[in-house]
Design a protein around this motif. Structure first.
Motif, short mmCIF file in Angstrom:
data_model
loop_
_atom_site.label_atom_id
_atom_site.label_comp_id
_atom_site.label_asym_id
_atom_site.label_seq_id
_atom_site.Cartn_x
_atom_site.Cartn_y
_atom_site.Cartn_z
N ALA A 5 0.84 -1.21 0.00
CA ALA A 5 0.00 0.00 0.00
C ALA A 5 0.87 1.25 0.00
CB ALA A 5 -0.91 -0.01 1.22
N PHE A 6 0.26 2.37 -0.34
CA PHE A 6 0.96 3.65 -0.30
C PHE A 6 1.25 4.00 1.16
CE2 PHE A 6 1.50 8.24 -0.48
CZ PHE A 6 2.26 8.39 -1.63
N PRO A 7 2.47 4.44 1.50
CA PRO A 7 2.85 4.69 2.90
C PRO A 7 2.35 6.03 3.44
CG PRO A 7 4.74 4.96 1.45
CD PRO A 7 3.61 4.52 0.60
N TRP A 8 1.04 6.15 3.60
CA TRP A 8 0.44 7.40 4.06
C TRP A 8 0.91 7.80 5.45
CZ3 TRP A 8 -1.62 10.47 0.69
CH2 TRP A 8 -2.20 9.96 -0.47
N THR A 9 1.08 6.83 6.33
CA THR A 9 1.48 7.17 7.71
C THR A 9 2.86 7.82 7.73
OG1 THR A 9 0.15 5.36 8.58
CG2 THR A 9 1.85 6.25 10.03
N THR A 10 3.80 7.28 7.00
CA THR A 10 5.14 7.86 6.96
C THR A 10 5.10 9.25 6.34
OG1 THR A 10 6.10 5.65 6.76
CG2 THR A 10 7.52 7.50 6.19
N LEU A 11 4.31 9.42 5.30
CA LEU A 11 4.15 10.74 4.68
C LEU A 11 3.60 11.73 5.70
CD1 LEU A 11 4.05 12.68 2.23
CD2 LEU A 11 1.78 11.76 1.76
N LEU A 12 2.56 11.34 6.41
CA LEU A 12 1.94 12.23 7.39
C LEU A 12 2.90 12.56 8.54
CD1 LEU A 12 -0.62 13.72 8.29
CD2 LEU A 12 -1.27 11.64 9.51
N TYR A 72 5.55 9.55 -4.46
CA TYR A 72 5.82 9.61 -3.02
C TYR A 72 7.08 10.43 -2.74
CZ TYR A 72 6.85 7.69 1.67
OH TYR A 72 7.12 7.52 2.99
N LEU A 73 8.11 10.21 -3.55
CA LEU A 73 9.35 10.96 -3.42
C LEU A 73 9.08 12.46 -3.54
CD1 LEU A 73 12.73 10.54 -3.79
CD2 LEU A 73 12.09 11.49 -5.99
N ALA A 74 8.37 12.84 -4.58
CA ALA A 74 8.10 14.26 -4.83
C ALA A 74 7.12 14.85 -3.84
CB ALA A 74 7.58 14.43 -6.26
N VAL A 75 6.03 14.14 -3.56
CA VAL A 75 5.00 14.68 -2.65
C VAL A 75 5.57 14.88 -1.25
CG1 VAL A 75 2.83 14.10 -1.49
CG2 VAL A 75 3.02 13.84 -3.96
N THR A 76 6.34 13.92 -0.78
CA THR A 76 6.92 14.07 0.57
C THR A 76 7.84 15.27 0.63
OG1 THR A 76 6.76 11.70 1.02
CG2 THR A 76 8.31 12.95 2.35
N LEU A 77 8.72 15.40 -0.34
CA LEU A 77 9.66 16.51 -0.36
C LEU A 77 8.92 17.85 -0.41
CD1 LEU A 77 12.55 17.61 -0.50
CD2 LEU A 77 12.41 17.34 -2.98
N LEU A 78 7.99 17.97 -1.34
CA LEU A 78 7.25 19.23 -1.49
C LEU A 78 6.37 19.53 -0.28
CD1 LEU A 78 6.31 18.97 -5.27
CD2 LEU A 78 8.07 20.42 -4.22
N ALA A 79 5.69 18.52 0.23
CA ALA A 79 4.81 18.73 1.38
C ALA A 79 5.61 19.07 2.63
CB ALA A 79 3.95 17.49 1.61
N ALA A 80 6.75 18.43 2.82
CA ALA A 80 7.59 18.73 3.99
C ALA A 80 8.13 20.15 3.93
CB ALA A 80 8.74 17.72 4.09
N LEU A 81 8.63 20.56 2.78
CA LEU A 81 9.12 21.93 2.62
C LEU A 81 7.99 22.95 2.77
CD1 LEU A 81 11.62 21.45 -0.34
CD2 LEU A 81 12.18 21.95 2.05
N ALA A 82 6.85 22.66 2.20
CA ALA A 82 5.70 23.56 2.34
C ALA A 82 5.24 23.65 3.78
CB ALA A 82 4.55 23.08 1.45
N ALA A 83 5.28 22.54 4.50
CA ALA A 83 4.87 22.54 5.91
C ALA A 83 5.79 23.41 6.75
CB ALA A 83 4.84 21.12 6.45
#
Length: 156
Positions: free
Chosen positions: A57-64, A127-138
């Motif tokens: 599955a997509f690792p939503w918990t790690t992303l969050l 996942y690579l891109a979304v995590t990086l962008l979301a972390a920087l945006a956060a």
């Protein structure tokens, strides 16, 4: 080899960069980071237990976890910078320790590899891109919001 000229030792000492603090004086910092890191890692593990990721599955918990941790880092660093001088162990304990232990970019890398090995290269790249962008945006958004809140508080 000739004899050293007078004052050569003093010249060399003047050119030598300042030494770091003696290692024994760093023990409080090491302990603060260790204790905070344990607490942060335990919180991350708790999140993984509460919201487990099924195999494949997509690792939503790690992303969050990574995005929330980065958001908290933005709040922490602005608060420390804007509201005076905290105790010298605050940033090592909370920033490096708790939030460093809570965020998990090593698991992020393993998750990307696992998605690729499972033939889900597109999901891994997303996942690579979304995590990086979301972390920087956060970090950016919470830092900006915290600065605004502090400015409003000071204006009163």
């Amino acid at each position: 080899m000739g004899a050293a000229r007078p004052g050569a030792t003093a010249d060399r000492a003047a050119r030598t960069p300042l030494r770091r603090r003696a290692p024994h004086s760093q023990w409080p910092v090491v302990c603060a980071v260790s204790l905070g890191g344990g607490a942060g890692a335990a919180a991350r593990y708790g999140a993984a237990l509460l919201w487990p990721t099924a195999p494949g599955a997509f690792p939503w918990t790690t992303l969050l976890v990574n995005v929330v941790g980065c958001a908290l880092i933005g709040v922490l660093l602005v608060t420390i910078a804007e509201l005076g001088t905290p105790h010298r162990l605050t940033r090592p304990f909370l920033g490096t320790g708790v939030l460093g232990g809570f965020t998990t970019f090593s698991t992020y890398a393993v998750d990307i590899r696992q998605l690729a090995e499972d033939g889900r290269v597109g999901a891994g790249l997303a996942y690579l891109a979304v995590t990086l962008l979301a972390a920087l945006a956060a970090v950016w958004a919470t830092a900006a919001a915290t600065r605004r809140l502090i400015a409003l508080r000071r204006a009163r």
